[in-house]
Scaffold this active site. Sequence first.
Site, PDB file in Angstrom:
ATOM      1  CG  ASP A 144       0.069  -5.069 -17.195  1.00  0.00           C
ATOM      2  OD1 ASP A 144      -0.423  -4.463 -16.225  1.00  0.00           O
ATOM      3  OD2 ASP A 144       0.779  -6.075 -17.079  1.00  0.00           O
ATOM      4  CD  GLU A 157       5.405   1.449  -8.926  1.00  0.00           C
ATOM      5  OE1 GLU A 157       4.413   1.254  -8.219  1.00  0.00           O
ATOM      6  OE2 GLU A 157       6.209   0.544  -9.195  1.00  0.00           O
ATOM      7  CG  ASN A 169       2.090   2.969  -5.813  1.00  0.00           C
ATOM      8  OD1 ASN A 169       2.564   3.966  -6.356  1.00  0.00           O
ATOM      9  ND2 ASN A 169       2.658   1.775  -5.907  1.00  0.00           N
ATOM     10  CG  ASN A 209      -2.648  -1.431 -13.338  1.00  0.00           C
ATOM     11  OD1 ASN A 209      -2.651  -1.635 -12.121  1.00  0.00           O
ATOM     12  ND2 ASN A 209      -1.894  -2.132 -14.169  1.00  0.00           N
ATOM     13  CG  HIS A 240       3.110  -2.586 -15.494  1.00  0.00           C
ATOM     14  ND1 HIS A 240       2.708  -3.825 -15.020  1.00  0.00           N
ATOM     15  CD2 HIS A 240       4.200  -2.803 -16.261  1.00  0.00           C
ATOM     16  CE1 HIS A 240       3.527  -4.749 -15.509  1.00  0.00           C
ATOM     17  NE2 HIS A 240       4.434  -4.158 -16.264  1.00  0.00           N
ATOM     18  CE  LYS A 292      -6.386 -12.621  -5.982  1.00  0.00           C
ATOM     19  NZ  LYS A 292      -5.985 -14.006  -6.198  1.00  0.00           N
ATOM     20  N   GLY A 343       0.786  -1.229   0.000  1.00  0.00           N
ATOM     21  CA  GLY A 343       0.000   0.000   0.000  1.00  0.00           C
ATOM     22  C   GLY A 343       0.816   1.274   0.000  1.00  0.00           C
TER      23      GLY A 343
HETATM   24  C1  GRF Z   1       3.831  -1.553  -7.394  1.00  0.00           C
HETATM   25  O1  GRF Z   1       5.137  -1.820  -7.788  1.00  0.00           O
HETATM   26  C2  GRF Z   1       2.924  -1.516  -8.586  1.00  0.00           C
HETATM   27  O2  GRF Z   1       3.547  -1.060  -9.741  1.00  0.00           O
HETATM   28  C3  GRF Z   1       2.569  -2.958  -8.762  1.00  0.00           C
HETATM   29  O3  GRF Z   1       2.442  -3.444  -7.437  1.00  0.00           O
HETATM   30  C4  GRF Z   1       3.258  -2.679  -6.562  1.00  0.00           C
HETATM   31  C5  GRF Z   1       2.418  -2.206  -5.440  1.00  0.00           C
HETATM   32  O4  GRF Z   1       3.161  -1.615  -4.418  1.00  0.00           O
HETATM   33  N1  GRF Z   1       1.424  -3.108  -9.605  1.00  0.00           N
HETATM   34  P1  GRF Z   1       2.460  -0.976  -3.161  1.00  0.00           P
HETATM   35  O5  GRF Z   1       1.498  -2.009  -2.566  1.00  0.00           O
HETATM   36  O6  GRF Z   1       1.730   0.261  -3.598  1.00  0.00           O
HETATM   37  O7  GRF Z   1       3.550  -0.664  -2.210  1.00  0.00           O
END
Ligand code: GRF
Length: 198
Positions: free
Chosen positions: A152, A181, A14, A109, A111, A93, A12
Amino acid sequence: MLHLAVFASGQGTNLAAIYDSILSGKLTGVELSLVLSNNSQSGAIVFAKEKSIPFIHLSLLQVGNDEKEFEERMLKVLSGANIDLIVLAGYMKKLPSEVVEKYRGKILNIHPALLPEFGGEGMYGLNVHKAVLAAKKKISGASVHLVEGEYDSGEIILQETCSVYETDTPEILAERIRSIEHNILPLAIQIVADKIND
Ligand code: GRF
Protein backbone atom coordinates in the site's frame (compact mmCIF):
# COMPACT_ATOMS: atom_id res chain seq x y z
CA MET A 1 -4.12 0.12 -27.49
CA LEU A 2 -2.53 -0.70 -24.13
CA HIS A 3 -2.69 -4.28 -22.92
CA LEU A 4 -4.02 -4.47 -19.39
CA ALA A 5 -3.62 -7.36 -16.95
CA VAL A 6 -5.91 -7.53 -13.93
CA PHE A 7 -4.69 -9.53 -10.94
CA ALA A 8 -7.45 -10.63 -8.56
CA SER A 9 -7.85 -13.18 -5.79
CA GLY A 10 -11.47 -12.80 -4.84
CA GLN A 11 -14.93 -12.01 -6.07
CA GLY A 12 -13.77 -9.89 -8.98
CA THR A 13 -16.30 -7.07 -8.75
CA ASN A 14 -13.56 -4.54 -9.54
CA LEU A 15 -12.56 -6.63 -12.53
CA ALA A 16 -16.19 -6.51 -13.67
CA ALA A 17 -16.21 -2.72 -13.20
CA ILE A 18 -13.13 -2.40 -15.41
CA TYR A 19 -14.69 -4.66 -18.03
CA ASP A 20 -17.94 -2.66 -18.02
CA SER A 21 -16.04 0.64 -18.25
CA ILE A 22 -14.23 -0.51 -21.36
CA LEU A 23 -17.48 -1.76 -22.86
CA SER A 24 -19.31 1.49 -22.15
CA GLY A 25 -16.47 3.71 -23.37
CA LYS A 26 -15.75 5.22 -19.92
CA LEU A 27 -12.26 3.72 -20.18
CA THR A 28 -10.60 4.02 -23.57
CA GLY A 29 -7.32 3.03 -25.22
CA VAL A 30 -7.06 -0.06 -23.04
CA GLU A 31 -7.73 -3.70 -23.81
CA LEU A 32 -8.39 -6.26 -21.06
CA SER A 33 -5.78 -8.79 -22.19
CA LEU A 34 -5.31 -11.01 -19.16
CA VAL A 35 -6.79 -11.96 -15.80
CA LEU A 36 -4.34 -13.54 -13.38
CA SER A 37 -5.45 -15.16 -10.15
CA ASN A 38 -3.70 -17.14 -7.43
CA ASN A 39 -7.07 -18.76 -6.71
CA SER A 40 -8.53 -21.09 -9.31
CA GLN A 41 -11.95 -20.85 -7.64
CA SER A 42 -12.06 -17.06 -7.58
CA GLY A 43 -14.97 -15.06 -8.91
CA ALA A 44 -12.43 -13.28 -11.09
CA ILE A 45 -11.58 -16.51 -12.94
CA VAL A 46 -15.28 -17.37 -13.28
CA PHE A 47 -15.89 -13.91 -14.73
CA ALA A 48 -12.96 -14.19 -17.16
CA LYS A 49 -14.28 -17.55 -18.39
CA GLU A 50 -17.78 -16.14 -18.83
CA LYS A 51 -16.53 -13.15 -20.83
CA SER A 52 -13.87 -15.06 -22.77
CA ILE A 53 -11.03 -12.95 -21.34
CA PRO A 54 -7.69 -14.81 -21.42
CA PHE A 55 -6.91 -15.92 -17.86
CA ILE A 56 -4.29 -17.80 -15.93
CA HIS A 57 -4.20 -19.42 -12.52
CA LEU A 58 -0.73 -18.83 -11.11
CA SER A 59 0.22 -19.56 -7.53
CA LEU A 60 3.34 -20.12 -5.50
CA LEU A 61 2.01 -23.54 -4.51
CA GLN A 62 2.06 -24.66 -8.14
CA VAL A 63 5.83 -24.21 -8.17
CA GLY A 64 6.47 -25.81 -4.77
CA ASN A 65 6.87 -22.42 -3.07
CA ASP A 66 9.88 -21.62 -5.24
CA GLU A 67 9.74 -17.81 -5.31
CA LYS A 68 12.30 -17.42 -8.08
CA GLU A 69 10.45 -19.85 -10.33
CA PHE A 70 7.17 -18.08 -9.53
CA GLU A 71 8.69 -14.72 -10.43
CA GLU A 72 10.05 -16.08 -13.71
CA ARG A 73 6.71 -17.62 -14.64
CA MET A 74 4.87 -14.41 -13.91
CA LEU A 75 7.31 -12.34 -15.97
CA LYS A 76 6.98 -14.81 -18.84
CA VAL A 77 3.18 -14.74 -18.76
CA LEU A 78 3.17 -10.93 -18.72
CA SER A 79 5.59 -10.51 -21.59
CA GLY A 80 3.86 -13.30 -23.52
CA ALA A 81 0.63 -11.28 -23.39
CA ASN A 82 2.49 -8.00 -24.18
CA ILE A 83 1.20 -6.44 -20.98
CA ASP A 84 1.74 -2.68 -20.62
CA LEU A 85 -0.22 -2.02 -17.45
CA ILE A 86 -1.12 -4.13 -14.38
CA VAL A 87 -4.03 -3.53 -12.03
CA LEU A 88 -4.20 -5.26 -8.67
CA ALA A 89 -7.92 -5.50 -8.04
CA GLY A 90 -8.14 -7.42 -4.80
CA TYR A 91 -4.92 -9.37 -5.36
CA MET A 92 -3.98 -10.72 -1.95
CA LYS A 93 -0.39 -11.72 -2.67
CA LYS A 94 2.75 -9.64 -2.71
CA LEU A 95 4.16 -9.11 -6.19
CA PRO A 96 7.62 -10.54 -6.96
CA SER A 97 10.19 -7.73 -6.83
CA GLU A 98 11.32 -8.16 -10.45
CA VAL A 99 7.74 -7.63 -11.59
CA VAL A 100 7.54 -4.42 -9.54
CA GLU A 101 10.87 -3.32 -11.05
CA LYS A 102 9.97 -4.10 -14.64
CA TYR A 103 6.55 -2.45 -14.51
CA ARG A 104 7.40 0.45 -12.21
CA GLY A 105 4.91 3.28 -12.71
CA LYS A 106 2.62 0.87 -14.52
CA ILE A 107 1.12 -1.09 -11.63
CA LEU A 108 -1.98 0.16 -9.84
CA ASN A 109 -3.59 -1.12 -6.66
CA ILE A 110 -7.01 -0.38 -5.20
CA HIS A 111 -7.25 -0.09 -1.43
CA PRO A 112 -10.52 0.27 0.52
CA ALA A 113 -9.46 3.17 2.77
CA LEU A 114 -7.96 6.63 2.59
CA LEU A 115 -4.22 5.96 2.43
CA PRO A 116 -1.78 6.58 3.99
CA GLU A 117 -4.06 5.76 6.92
CA PHE A 118 -5.23 2.17 7.33
CA GLY A 119 -2.71 0.67 4.94
CA GLY A 120 0.22 -1.69 5.34
CA GLU A 121 0.67 -5.30 6.22
CA GLY A 122 -2.45 -7.01 7.57
CA MET A 123 -4.68 -4.20 6.34
CA TYR A 124 -6.84 -6.08 3.89
CA GLY A 125 -10.47 -7.10 3.57
CA LEU A 126 -12.65 -6.47 6.59
CA ASN A 127 -9.60 -5.74 8.79
CA VAL A 128 -9.42 -2.33 7.16
CA HIS A 129 -13.03 -1.44 7.90
CA LYS A 130 -12.83 -2.82 11.44
CA ALA A 131 -9.84 -0.54 12.08
CA VAL A 132 -11.63 2.49 10.62
CA LEU A 133 -14.67 1.83 12.84
CA ALA A 134 -12.51 1.22 15.92
CA ALA A 135 -10.78 4.57 15.31
CA LYS A 136 -14.25 6.19 15.18
CA LYS A 137 -13.54 7.86 11.85
CA LYS A 138 -16.35 9.89 10.34
CA ILE A 139 -14.96 9.60 6.82
CA SER A 140 -13.45 6.72 4.89
CA GLY A 141 -13.16 5.90 1.21
CA ALA A 142 -11.00 4.24 -1.39
CA SER A 143 -7.56 4.93 -2.85
CA VAL A 144 -5.91 3.92 -6.09
CA HIS A 145 -2.13 4.14 -5.95
CA LEU A 146 0.97 3.07 -7.84
CA VAL A 147 2.70 0.00 -6.46
CA GLU A 148 6.27 0.58 -5.35
CA GLY A 149 7.03 -2.67 -3.59
CA GLU A 150 5.93 -2.17 -0.03
CA TYR A 151 2.33 -2.89 0.86
CA ASP A 152 0.00 0.00 0.00
CA SER A 153 2.82 2.45 -0.68
CA GLY A 154 3.44 4.52 -3.80
CA GLU A 155 1.97 7.63 -5.35
CA ILE A 156 -1.77 8.06 -4.84
CA ILE A 157 -3.53 8.54 -8.18
CA LEU A 158 -7.13 8.99 -7.02
CA GLN A 159 -9.19 8.90 -3.83
CA GLU A 160 -12.88 9.26 -3.13
CA THR A 161 -14.46 9.63 0.28
CA CYS A 162 -17.70 8.54 1.90
CA SER A 163 -19.31 9.01 5.30
CA VAL A 164 -18.96 6.48 8.08
CA TYR A 165 -22.05 6.11 10.28
CA GLU A 166 -22.25 5.00 13.90
CA THR A 167 -24.55 2.19 12.87
CA ASP A 168 -22.07 0.83 10.29
CA THR A 169 -20.75 -2.68 10.55
CA PRO A 170 -17.49 -3.58 8.75
CA GLU A 171 -19.60 -5.35 6.12
CA ILE A 172 -21.89 -2.36 5.51
CA LEU A 173 -18.93 0.01 5.25
CA ALA A 174 -17.17 -2.41 2.87
CA GLU A 175 -20.20 -2.39 0.57
CA ARG A 176 -20.41 1.42 0.53
CA ILE A 177 -16.72 1.65 -0.30
CA ARG A 178 -16.93 -1.10 -2.91
CA SER A 179 -19.17 1.05 -5.08
CA ILE A 180 -16.67 3.94 -4.78
CA GLU A 181 -13.91 1.56 -5.87
CA HIS A 182 -15.89 0.63 -8.97
CA ASN A 183 -16.08 4.31 -9.89
CA ILE A 184 -12.50 5.44 -9.25
CA LEU A 185 -10.57 2.39 -10.44
CA PRO A 186 -11.42 2.85 -14.17
CA LEU A 187 -10.78 6.61 -13.82
CA ALA A 188 -7.36 6.00 -12.30
CA ILE A 189 -6.50 3.45 -15.00
CA GLN A 190 -7.37 6.09 -17.59
CA ILE A 191 -5.05 8.62 -15.94
CA VAL A 192 -2.09 6.22 -15.91
CA ALA A 193 -2.84 4.83 -19.39
CA ASP A 194 -2.91 8.36 -20.80
CA LYS A 195 0.44 9.08 -19.15
CA ILE A 196 1.99 5.92 -20.64
CA ASN A 197 0.63 6.85 -24.07
CA ASP A 198 1.97 10.41 -23.88
C1 GRF B 1 -11.64 -4.59 -2.73
O1 GRF B 1 -12.28 -4.10 -1.60
C2 GRF B 1 -10.26 -4.01 -2.85
O2 GRF B 1 -10.16 -2.72 -2.34
C3 GRF B 1 -9.45 -4.93 -1.99
O3 GRF B 1 -10.01 -6.21 -2.24
C4 GRF B 1 -11.37 -6.08 -2.61
C5 GRF B 1 -11.58 -6.80 -3.89
O4 GRF B 1 -12.93 -6.91 -4.24
N1 GRF B 1 -8.05 -4.79 -2.26
P1 GRF B 1 -13.37 -7.58 -5.59
O5 GRF B 1 -12.70 -8.96 -5.69
O6 GRF B 1 -12.95 -6.69 -6.73
O7 GRF B 1 -14.84 -7.71 -5.52
